[in-house]
Write an enzyme that holds these catalytic residues in place. Structure first.
Site, PDB file in Angstrom:
ATOM      1  N   GLU A  74      -2.108  -5.007  -3.688  1.00  0.00           N
ATOM      2  CA  GLU A  74      -1.030  -4.580  -2.812  1.00  0.00           C
ATOM      3  C   GLU A  74      -0.218  -5.608  -2.418  1.00  0.00           C
ATOM      4  OE1 GLU A  74      -3.752  -0.502  -1.716  1.00  0.00           O
ATOM      5  OE2 GLU A  74      -3.661  -2.487  -0.202  1.00  0.00           O
ATOM      6  N   ASP A 125       0.815  -1.295  -0.033  1.00  0.00           N
ATOM      7  CA  ASP A 125      -0.033  -0.018  -0.056  1.00  0.00           C
ATOM      8  C   ASP A 125       0.711   1.219  -0.009  1.00  0.00           C
ATOM      9  OD1 ASP A 125      -2.496   1.521   0.549  1.00  0.00           O
ATOM     10  OD2 ASP A 125      -1.488   1.920   2.157  1.00  0.00           O
TER      11      ASP A 125
END
Length: 246
Positions: free
Chosen positions: A133, A61
């Site tokens: 992610e 992320d």
């Protein structure tokens, strides 16, 4: 020593990455590669303990946000920060990442637990975006920053032309639309001076966003604006989770 079945599984996942632009000859940590595909529901169903992909998702992320910010900065030389922020929001938004995950058939590759599989987990934007992610986090750790940047540029930043022609909204705008639609009211943002340096200067702010009297998210930042944006982002994530449960 790995069984032939395990070796074949690892080989198939290497081939999958190769089809998506990752040089499989550079893969060193095969265990970490496989973990990037392990949703927590899958791990919790096992009779033994292995890691899930949440830590890699956490890393991915941050890496994704940094890489997208860099690409936007270099690609749009004369675009103001406010517009770049909206572009970034649109590119790293859950729905966008889930779309990319489907584009590369990541929905077919993630390992899910029995319950999540039964309830349509492979179609959930939250699971697909989180797995993407996690994969970015793995690529960064095991293969390197250059390969992670190449992957993000090819699979995610390439969507920028579609973003430019769309009506891009901020997290605060989307949270407000949700609140007004469901509760006929606007969200309430409560700001705090959270941290101070040794001289008493404010170095960090905290923001809590309420919808219909309930805490939906909180955020931190060196400026009030940053803490508000982070709180809205986390509130929007909660909204997406609630929508998945409906």
């Amino acid at each position: 020593m790995l069984s032939e079945k395990a070796k074949g599984l690892i080989s198939s996942y290497k081939d999958y990455l190769s089809k998506n632009g990752i040089d499989k000859s550079l893969i060193v940590n095969e265990e970490l590669m496989m973990i990037s595909f392990f949703h927590k529901s899958y791990v919790s169903d096992l009779p033994y303990t292995i890691p899930d992909n949440e830590r890699l998702e956490f890393l991915g992320d941050s890496i994704l946000g940094c890489l997208i910010a860099k690409m936007l900065y270099l690609y749009f030389e004369n675009v103001p920060e406010s517009k770049l922020t909206l572009y970034k929001i649109a590119l790293v938004r859950e729905e966008m990442l889930a779309e990319v995950a489907r584009d590369i058939f990541l929905d077919k590759m993630v390992f899910l637990g029995y319950g999540e599989e039964k309830t349509g987990g492979r179609n959930k934007d939250s699971i697909l975006s989180d797995t993407l992610e996690a994969l970015i986090g793995y690529i960064y750790l095991d293969i390197g920053a250059d390969m992670a940047e190449s992957f993000v540029k090819d699979k995610i930043f390439s969507k920028i032309e579609n973003i430019k022609s769309a009506n891009v909204k901020s997290y605060k705008t989307m949270v407000q639309e949700y609140s007004q639609k469901l509760y006929k009211d606007v969200p309430y943002y409560e700001n705090y001076e959270h941290e101070f340096d040794e001289k008493g200067n404010i170095i960090n702010y905290k923001c809590i966003v309420y919808i219909n009297g309930e805490i939906f998210g909180e955020g931190y930042g060196t400026k009030k604006k940053m803490s508000n944006e982070e709180a809205a982002k986390n509130a929007y994530k909660k909204i997406q989770i609630l929508n998945d449960l409906i």
